[in-house]
Design an enzyme around this catalytic site. Structure first.
Site, PDB file in Angstrom:
ATOM      1  CB  CYS A  43      -0.741  -0.028   1.090  1.00  0.00           C
ATOM      2  SG  CYS A  43      -2.066   1.516   1.447  1.00  0.00           S
ATOM      3  CB  CYS A  48      -3.358   2.555  -1.785  1.00  0.00           C
ATOM      4  SG  CYS A  48      -3.436   0.778  -0.983  1.00  0.00           S
ATOM      5  CE  LYS A  51      -4.611   3.147  -6.413  1.00  0.00           C
ATOM      6  NZ  LYS A  51      -5.455   2.234  -5.916  1.00  0.00           N
ATOM      7  CE1 TYR A 178      -6.996  -2.156  -6.926  1.00  0.00           C
ATOM      8  CE2 TYR A 178      -8.258  -4.104  -6.758  1.00  0.00           C
ATOM      9  CZ  TYR A 178      -7.260  -3.659  -6.320  1.00  0.00           C
ATOM     10  OH  TYR A 178      -6.408  -3.788  -5.380  1.00  0.00           O
ATOM     11  CD  GLU A 182      -7.070   2.019  -9.135  1.00  0.00           C
ATOM     12  OE1 GLU A 182      -7.740   2.152  -8.071  1.00  0.00           O
ATOM     13  OE2 GLU A 182      -5.883   1.198  -8.814  1.00  0.00           O
ATOM     14  CG  HIS A 436     -29.432  22.182  -3.993  1.00  0.00           C
ATOM     15  ND1 HIS A 436     -29.522  21.370  -5.228  1.00  0.00           N
ATOM     16  CD2 HIS A 436     -29.723  23.436  -4.556  1.00  0.00           C
ATOM     17  CE1 HIS A 436     -29.995  22.157  -6.271  1.00  0.00           C
ATOM     18  NE2 HIS A 436     -30.047  23.305  -5.852  1.00  0.00           N
ATOM     19  CD  GLU A 441     -28.882  18.329  -4.916  1.00  0.00           C
ATOM     20  OE1 GLU A 441     -30.071  18.448  -4.372  1.00  0.00           O
ATOM     21  OE2 GLU A 441     -28.312  19.025  -5.224  1.00  0.00           O
TER      22      GLU A 441
END
Length: 451
Positions: A43, A48, A51, A178, A182, A436, A441
């Site tokens: 990681c 992670c 990356k 993934y 990525e 909002h 939302e």
């Protein structure tokens, strides 16, 4: 009763091993941690963290374009790969020192070398030193898998891309998971001409199909030459600095870099586990029970080496549960249900719970889905759409899954994950007042099912 050199010997100082070692040492236990490469594991060092830094870097190319729609005049831009890599390396060095400091500060003894298991209670360092331990924890993680292809010596993996001295000009990414998606986005955003091969019908297998299709379409719109049902045929040959190949459709290509992201395998080779009687699975993964214990009572394993859920926060949770079980006499099983996940494709994915196909195979459901152009893209003149999707049980009204594709999807899914983990119903989502104007939302304003 035997007197051991250590109460706990951890092999591997990635996120899971470091957390387990630190928490065990904090109880007053005598703990050792051996790491043959760098503290922080996949990681922090080659996953992670670097990356995500590269994702941030790659996104600026679109930001500069979008700025014009908002009245900004941006001068000529250029990207320097070496500057990014140097900055990334400096940050990783800082993080690695923190990991080592935290371990040492907790009282753990650290060995910067390879360790192997020689028995249920014994380990041996590459230096030849041998130690006994009441409990051994395997936390050696995984590594990228490259299939046995002719010319595989010419390809790189996700481990290598962080250390390239120059930016690839024409890159092929092989894979549809993934990691492949990525890195295709990262390189494309930096200006590399990117082609991606995936041998099956659609990328991101295991994700909701609508999410898969949405991301694939947007990746192509951003300039990635994504080719599904496509794989190499024959060898990769090197001609000067060029890599030549042919695909299964007979098309020929020339690249300067080929990145293989075709899965990962557990790091158990030559670790001595078989000698100690530890059971391994077909991929070499360590087989463990619900408490991360192997078939040998004194040996446990956590993280990617067990091939359960290959995510850093999961390895950390497994490490915490291990310490609760072994050092606090509080048997604790790590919870692998309803794990929120972010995928830093471009556009980004945030997901928690079941996809439409999985949920439909189990019960009657309602699907609430909306694809819309977010406010952020309107003045920029972009057609890129955001996807929001809720999967709801017809019988209980519980939200079984939330799927988001678009800007900040990872940030949103962390919070949506809390609601899903708590068992929130669609009506409870609806009862929450919308914030909002935001994209998020939409999660609380979709009133009618789309199917």
């Amino acid at each position: 009763m035997m007197d051991y050199d250590f109460d706990l010997f951890v092999i591997g100082a990635g996120s899971g091993g470091v957390r387990a070692g630190r928490l065990a040492a904090a109880t007053g236990a005598k703990v050792a941690v051996a790491e043959e490469y760098r503290y922080g594991g996949t990681c922090v060092i080659r996953g992670c963290v670097p990356k995500k830094l590269m994702v941030y870097a790659s996104e600026f190319s679109e930001m500069f374009e979008d700025a014009a729609g908002y009245g900004w005049t941006v001068g000529e831009t250029s990207f320097d790969w070496a500057t990014l890599i140097a900055a990334k390396d400096k940050e990783l060095e800082r993080l690695e020192k923190i990991y080592a400091k935290n371990l040492g500060g907790a009282g753990a003894q650290m060995f910067d070398t390879r360790a192997t298991v020689t028995g249920p209670h014994s380990v041996k360092l590459a230096s030849g030193e041998e130690f006994s331990a009441k409990t051994i924890l395997i936390a050696t993680g995984g590594r990228p898998f490259v299939p046995n292809i002719d010319g595989s010596e010419h390809v790189i993996t996700s481990n290598d891309i962080f250390h390239l001295t120059s930016q690839p000009k024409r890159a092929l990414v092989v894979g549809g998971g993934y990691i492949a998606c990525e890195f295709a986005g990262i390189l494309n955003g930096m200006g590399t001409q990117v082609t991606q091969f995936y041998r099956s019908e659609q990328i991101l297998r295991g994700f909701d199909n609508e999410v898969r299709d949405h991301v694939a379409n947007e990746m192509r719109a951003k300039g990635i030459d994504l080719r599904v049902n496509t794989d190499l045929a024959g060898a990769i040959t090197k001609v000067g600095n060029e890599l030549h190949l042919t695909d299964n459709n007979g098309d020929k290509y020339v690249f300067d870099t080929i990145l293989y992201a075709t899965g990962r395998v557990p790091n158990t080779d030559n670790l001595g586990l078989e000698t100690a009687g530890v059971e391994l699975g077909k991929k070499g993964e360590v087989i463990v029970d619900q408490y991360s214990r192997t078939n040998v009572d004194s040996i446990y394993a956590i993280g990617d080496v067990t091939d359960r859920v290959q995510l850093t926060p999961v390895a950390i949770r497994e490490g915490v549960a291990f310490v609760e079980t072994v050092f606090h006499d509080n048997p604790t099983s790590p919870d692998h249900e309803l794990i929120p996940t972010a995928v830093f494709t471009q556009p980004e994915i945030g997901t928690v719970g079941m996809g439409e196909e999985e949920a439909r195979s189990k019960e009657e459901i309602e699907v609430y889905s909306a694809a819309f152009r977010p406010m952020k893209h309107i003045l920029a003149g972009k057609d890129e759409k955001m996807l929001m999707k809720l999967i709801v049980s017809k019988a209980t009204r519980v939200v079984l899954g939330v799927h988001i594709v678009g800007h900040a999807a990872g940030e949103m899914i962390q919070l949506a994950g809390i609601a899903v983990k708590m068992g929130a119903t669609k009506e409870q989502f609806d009862a929450t007042v919308a914030v909002h104007p935001t994209a998020a939302e939409e999660l609380v304003t979709m009133k009618s099912p789309t199917r």
